[in-house]
Scaffold this motif. Structure first.
Motif, PDB file in Angstrom:
ATOM      1  N   ILE A   9       2.173   3.841   7.660  1.00 11.70           N
ATOM      2  CA  ILE A   9       2.945   2.795   6.978  1.00 11.70           C
ATOM      3  C   ILE A   9       3.914   3.493   6.036  1.00 11.70           C
ATOM      4  O   ILE A   9       3.505   4.345   5.246  1.00 11.70           O
ATOM      5  N   ARG A  44      -0.166  -5.613   7.532  1.00 11.50           N
ATOM      6  CA  ARG A  44      -0.169  -4.561   8.554  1.00 11.50           C
ATOM      7  C   ARG A  44      -1.513  -3.836   8.568  1.00 11.50           C
ATOM      8  O   ARG A  44      -2.091  -3.568   9.609  1.00 11.50           O
ATOM      9  N   LEU A  45      -2.014  -3.518   7.377  1.00 12.43           N
ATOM     10  CA  LEU A  45      -3.275  -2.795   7.276  1.00 12.43           C
ATOM     11  C   LEU A  45      -4.449  -3.658   7.747  1.00 12.43           C
ATOM     12  O   LEU A  45      -5.381  -3.149   8.369  1.00 12.43           O
ATOM     13  N   PRO A  49      -5.476  -1.029  11.449  1.00 14.44           N
ATOM     14  CA  PRO A  49      -5.613   0.078  10.498  1.00 14.44           C
ATOM     15  C   PRO A  49      -4.703   1.252  10.853  1.00 14.44           C
ATOM     16  O   PRO A  49      -4.392   1.492  12.013  1.00 14.44           O
ATOM     17  N   CYS A  53      -0.384   6.383   4.663  1.00 17.83           N
ATOM     18  CA  CYS A  53       0.592   5.484   4.055  1.00 17.83           C
ATOM     19  C   CYS A  53       1.458   6.283   3.086  1.00 17.83           C
ATOM     20  O   CYS A  53       0.944   6.987   2.219  1.00 17.83           O
ATOM     21  N   LEU A  71      -4.246  -1.177  -1.408  1.00 17.51           N
ATOM     22  CA  LEU A  71      -4.426  -0.624  -0.068  1.00 17.51           C
ATOM     23  C   LEU A  71      -5.783   0.060   0.059  1.00 17.51           C
ATOM     24  O   LEU A  71      -6.486  -0.104   1.054  1.00 17.51           O
ATOM     25  N   ASP A  75      -9.018  -0.350   2.584  1.00 13.50           N
ATOM     26  CA  ASP A  75      -9.467   0.763   3.418  1.00 13.50           C
ATOM     27  C   ASP A  75      -9.677   1.986   2.528  1.00 13.50           C
ATOM     28  O   ASP A  75      -8.719   2.697   2.210  1.00 13.50           O
ATOM     29  N   LEU A  78      -8.249   5.384   3.703  1.00 17.98           N
ATOM     30  CA  LEU A  78      -6.810   5.531   3.908  1.00 17.98           C
ATOM     31  C   LEU A  78      -6.259   6.679   3.075  1.00 17.98           C
ATOM     32  O   LEU A  78      -6.539   6.799   1.885  1.00 17.98           O
TER      33      LEU A  78
END
Length: 90
Positions: A9, A44-45, A49, A53, A71, A75, A78
């Motif tokens: 992302i 989007r997340l 997944p 990012c 974010l 997750d 991430l």
């Protein structure tokens, strides 16, 4: 056999910055998903997944750090890289 792509992302509210980064990463292993608003990034997340990012630290209407927290709440695994185009960020 082609290399697997890394979903990424790219969160920046500047279309020019997004275009520059997409150009620089065009031949890489990244599948780039540009977003310009927090709601887009979160949606989007949630829908698919990603592994990484890139988040602009100095967004016009919101804090890049606050977005990173949200974010990570979605997750915890991430990976996030904060970026800025300011030469002397304080």
């Amino acid at each position: 056999m082609s290399e697997p792509q890394i979903d990424l992302i790219l969160f920046d509210d500047s279309p020019e910055s997004v275009a520059q980064l997409r150009h620089k990463l065009a031949d890489s292993l990244f599948e780039i998903h540009p977003v310009h608003a927090k709601s887009e990034a979160l949606e989007r997340l949630k829908s698919k997944p990603v592994q990484l990012c890139l988040v602009e630290l100095d967004l016009q209407d919101q804090s890049g750090l606050a977005i990173c927290r949200e974010l990570k709440d979605l997750d915890s695994q991430l990976k996030i890289i904060l970026m800025t185009d300011k030469p002397n960020h304080e």
